[in-house]
Every structure is written in C-alpha cells, then in structure tokens.
Design an enzyme around this catalytic site. Structure first.
Site, short mmCIF file in Angstrom:
data_model
loop_
_atom_site.label_atom_id
_atom_site.label_comp_id
_atom_site.label_asym_id
_atom_site.label_seq_id
_atom_site.Cartn_x
_atom_site.Cartn_y
_atom_site.Cartn_z
N LEU A 233 0.85 -1.19 0.00
CA LEU A 233 0.00 0.00 0.00
C LEU A 233 0.89 1.23 0.00
O LEU A 233 1.38 1.68 1.04
CB LEU A 233 -0.93 -0.01 1.22
CG LEU A 233 -1.86 -1.22 1.36
CD1 LEU A 233 -2.84 -1.00 2.50
CD2 LEU A 233 -2.61 -1.51 0.07
N ASP A 234 1.09 1.78 -1.18
CA ASP A 234 2.02 2.90 -1.35
C ASP A 234 1.47 4.17 -0.70
O ASP A 234 0.31 4.53 -0.90
CB ASP A 234 2.24 3.14 -2.85
CG ASP A 234 3.15 4.31 -3.13
OD1 ASP A 234 4.35 4.22 -2.78
OD2 ASP A 234 2.66 5.33 -3.67
N ALA A 235 2.32 4.84 0.09
CA ALA A 235 2.00 6.15 0.68
C ALA A 235 0.65 6.16 1.39
O ALA A 235 -0.05 7.16 1.41
CB ALA A 235 2.04 7.24 -0.41
N VAL A 236 0.30 5.03 2.01
CA VAL A 236 -1.04 4.87 2.57
C VAL A 236 -1.29 5.81 3.76
O VAL A 236 -2.45 6.12 4.07
CB VAL A 236 -1.28 3.40 2.96
CG1 VAL A 236 -0.44 3.00 4.17
CG2 VAL A 236 -2.75 3.12 3.21
#
Length: 478
Positions: A233-236
């Site tokens: 989960l990128d930059a969540v």
C-alpha cells in the site's frame, strides 16, 4: 465466518470511515459484496504466518534489466531463472501505464505498460515466484482517464478527486515534498483546485467518496485473479485528508486498511498486505493495528540506522533501537531492507540520532556523490527527507574519510539486515553492486535516478559470470 458475520464486520468498519457523511452503508456494503464471491466467504479460513525463513524478496523495476530484442519483463524473468536459486519472491515496482515518477503516477490500474510487456509476461514470473505489486492508493495520474473525466465532469472517475474549496489549515499538512500542495485546473464549469501531495502530475484521490474505495476493492480482486498475492500500500499514511489536521496517519486511514485487510483475507487466504509508511518508528508500528491491518510493515529504520552505524563505527544506537523493537505477533512480520528504489529515509531515525549527527551524515553522503531530497514540515519549513545514493557508494568510508573497506562494509550491512527478525528484501542494485548513476543525474534526472540504473542484459550476465568482476563477488557473497 458466515456471510452475515462478514457483512456485519464490514458495516462496522464502513461506519468508522463514513459515519460523518450521509451515505447508505448497506448500499456500499452490497456493492462491495457484488465484487466478491459471497458464496466462498463462509469457506475461507484464516491462517497465520504464510511465510517462513526461506522467503526472500528481490525489489526491482520491470525494466532494471533491458535488452533491445525483448520486453523488459522477459529479461527480468531470464535473470531470475538464471541467477537466483534462493530468491522466491519479487517486488516488481509499478508496471502499469504511467506518466511520471517511474511508474507511481498511474494512468490505468488494469493494464501492463506495453513497453514493459503484457500480462502473459508477468504470469511467467508469478507462476514461479511470489509477486508483490504496488497499490498506489493516494493518487492517480493527471493524464489518467479518471482525471480526464474529472475535467469534463462526466464519466467513471469524474468524482474520484479532491476538490479543494477554501481549505483551512494548509501549514499543518505534513508531506514528503516541497512543491505547492494545491494546483488549479480548468474544468468544464471553470477553475477548480486539486490536492497534490507528491507532484502536480499526481492528483490525490478522495477516499471520502466511497466510490473510490469500491474501485480499489475491484482492483484488488482483479489482481488476485492475475495470481498476485502480495500488496504494497504505497504512501497509505496520506490517504485521508481532514481540515485543521496534519493529514497523515488519520484514524480513517487505519480503518480503510482494516477494510482492505478484511476483504483480502477472504479473496485469497494466502494474500499479504504490507504498508509503506516512511514515518517515525513509533507511528510505523501502529500499522499492525490489532492484528487486523498490515500483515507486514516496512522496517524503514534499518536502512538509515545501519548506514549511520557503519560510517560512525559504533553500534550503540543500533543496539538501543533493536532492544525497543517488539517481536512481531503471530500473523505479522517486519519487512527488512536497507536499499530500495527510493532514497534512504531520514524520518524513521527521528529521536534516535540527534540533528548534529544527521547533518554530519548528510555531509558525508554528499562527499560520496549522494544527493539530499527535502520535505515540508507542518510548520511550513523545508527539511531533509531522504538521502539519494547507491547503497554501495554509501559504504565508501567513514566519518574519518574514504578507505579500502567498501566491500567488507557493504557485505556487513547486509549481514546485519539478514540477522534481524523479519522477511528480508534486497534491492536489485544492491545484489548487483551497482554504483551511483551519476550519468542519469547529469542528464537532468531527479535525485532518485541515482539509484535507478538500467543494466544492459548481456553486459550484466557477462559480469555475473566473470569471477573477477566486483559485481560477481558481491552477488556471490550476498
């Protein structure tokens, strides 16, 4: 768990996210269930620790190895088959059509970029390796069909983006960039301001609109059917914005992760959710939740702390930090790495290394031809965010200066990383001993290009078969 129990848990989480808004939660739940296969929900059984000591990741772009005669995904597969008998898992950085940020400005989440290959090429890798992919949740490309529809105020995705109107509390917003937070765009009905946490080509998505959540659940389902099981989960930490807050680590962001976890647990019981949150260590640990958020969290503190330890010649701070790290609970793990496609983050060592020594470290990395990238604090100040350097070049010496122990120091860094509890991951350019991509910087590339070199396949394979090459020695030693 029965369908009714599943739906009850889903509704409880939806209420935590959308209770301040006037939405029909039952309707949202029904839309989500229509994406899933509810007949299978009661048959799914939770299992813990679907990983073990044999698991090791390679972090790579689809095109870190290139050959003019074939698509990069085929070259990557050839490299994995020929040179990696121990690696069983691969994090392939964004391979979707993109307009910038080396893949992280996604135009279409359902496609493989044609210049990298196609789903068949990816399938050849996912058949033999566990594949991790990036779910870029926070934003989409300015050149995406979704944003085009936002501009035209019609069609799928036209309501997916944050429309900023007299936003209160801009100085409080914490973000990893120094560019202007808002951008004015011309739409069918006139000028509107949109939110841009990272760049003006990456427009933030509005998770206050449940249609955005539903879309990403559909994307999760699509990828799982493509035999993808591990999701980063990128930059969540940035996905929920609230006025008069710092817009990072908001409670709603945690509840959204819980929703994704609930759904993934039943889409595929062998799926893994991993949160990418480059933030201070104590905040990072919260993304385990109560065993109901991330299966794994990125252990961001390792890279800067191991770097500091080896250039300082003193393991005191590393030892102190390691003693404060709680063992991961059953069903959770740390994802350990010391290099990646991004720089070496500085936020995770806040509170462990004082400002004077961080400044000393930055000066040394500049001497080793590294670059420094900056972020904006909640007070509007510009402060160092990450060191951009090949990890190999970061080991050229100590605070005393360069010396002859680069190789030994570089291998030692990896030995320390492998020794820590957790799932280890090696960036391809560490495995290959790639040096600073100075040429890429000189050609006008962003700071991060320094650690994103592209190897010619034939040149690389020759070096890895040459016992005298430094690349062979590093590869074999690691």
């Amino acid at each position: 768990m029965s369908i009714n129990e599943f739906n009850k848990n889903l509704l409880l989480l939806l209420e935590k996210v959308y209770n301040k808004n006037e939405f029909d939660l039952n309707q949202i739940s029904s839309q989500i269930l229509s994406i899933l296969n509810p007949t299978n929900i009661s048959k799914k059984e939770k299992i813990n620790n679907i990983w073990d000591q044999k698991d090791i990741f390679l972090i790579t772009y689809a095109d870190s190895i290139i050959d003019d005669s074939e698509v990069p995904l085929k070259s990557l597969n050839d490299f994995l088959v020929k040179f990696n008998p121990l690696i069983n898992s691969v994090h392939i950085l964004p391979f979707m059509p993109s307009s910038s940020d080396k893949g992280f400005s996604v135009k279409d989440y359902y496609q493989v970029s044609s210049n990298l290959g196609d789903w068949n090429d990816l399938s050849k890798i996912s058949t033999n390796y566990n594949v991790m992919i990036d779910m870029v949740l926070n934003h989409a490309s300015k050149k995406s069909k979704w944003f085009e529809n936002f501009i035209n105020e019609d069609g799928h995705g036209s309501d997916f983006f944050i429309n900023v109107n007299n936003w209160d509390g801009i100085p409080q917003v914490v973000r990893p960039r120094t560019s202007q937070l808002f951008q004015t765009v011309n739409t069918k009905s006139g000028e509107r301001e949109v939110w841009c946490t990272f760049s003006h080509d990456q427009i933030d998505l509005d998770f206050k609109n449940p249609n955005v959540l539903i879309e990403f659940i559909n994307i999760f389902n699509f990828y799982i059917r493509k035999n993808i099981k591990i999701f980063r989960l990128d930059a969540v930490a940035y996905i929920w914005k609230e006025e008069n807050t710092n817009c990072i680590n908001r409670p709603e962001a945690h509840y959204l992760i819980k929703i994704f976890r609930l759904i993934l647990d039943y889409l595929d019981k062998r799926s893994v959710l991993i949160t990418e949150t480059n933030i201070p260590n104590k905040e990072n640990l919260t993304y385990f939740g109560n065993g109901d958020e991330a299966h794994w969290i990125y252990n961001f503190t390792l890279a800067p702390l191991i770097l500091y330890t080896l250039v300082n010649g003193d393991s005191s701070e590393l030892r102190k930090w390691s003693m404060t790290m709680p063992p991961a609970k059953n069903g959770n793990a740390y994802f350990n790495f010391i290099a990646s496609h991004d720089g070496i983050g500085l936020r995770p060592i806040e509170g462990y290394i004082d400002e004077d020594n961080i400044e000393k470290l930055l000066m040394l990395m500049k001497k080793f031809d590294g670059k420094i990238s900056y972020r904006t604090t909640q007070w509007g100040d510009k402060t160092p965010y990450e060191i951009n350097i090949s990890f190999y070049d970061s080991m050229r010496g100590t605070f005393e200066g360069e010396d002859e122990f680069l190789f030994e120091r570089f291998i030692c860094a990896h030995a320390i990383m492998f020794a820590f509890e957790g799932v280890p991951a090696i960036y391809i350019h560490s495995l290959l001993g790639t040096k600073n991509n100075i040429d890429g910087i000189q050609k006008g590339g962003e700071n991060r290009i320094i650690n994103r070199y592209q190897w010619d396949k034939h040149q690389l394979f020759n070096l890895l078969e040459n016992n005298d090459s430094i690349n062979y020695k590093i590869y074999k030693k690691i």
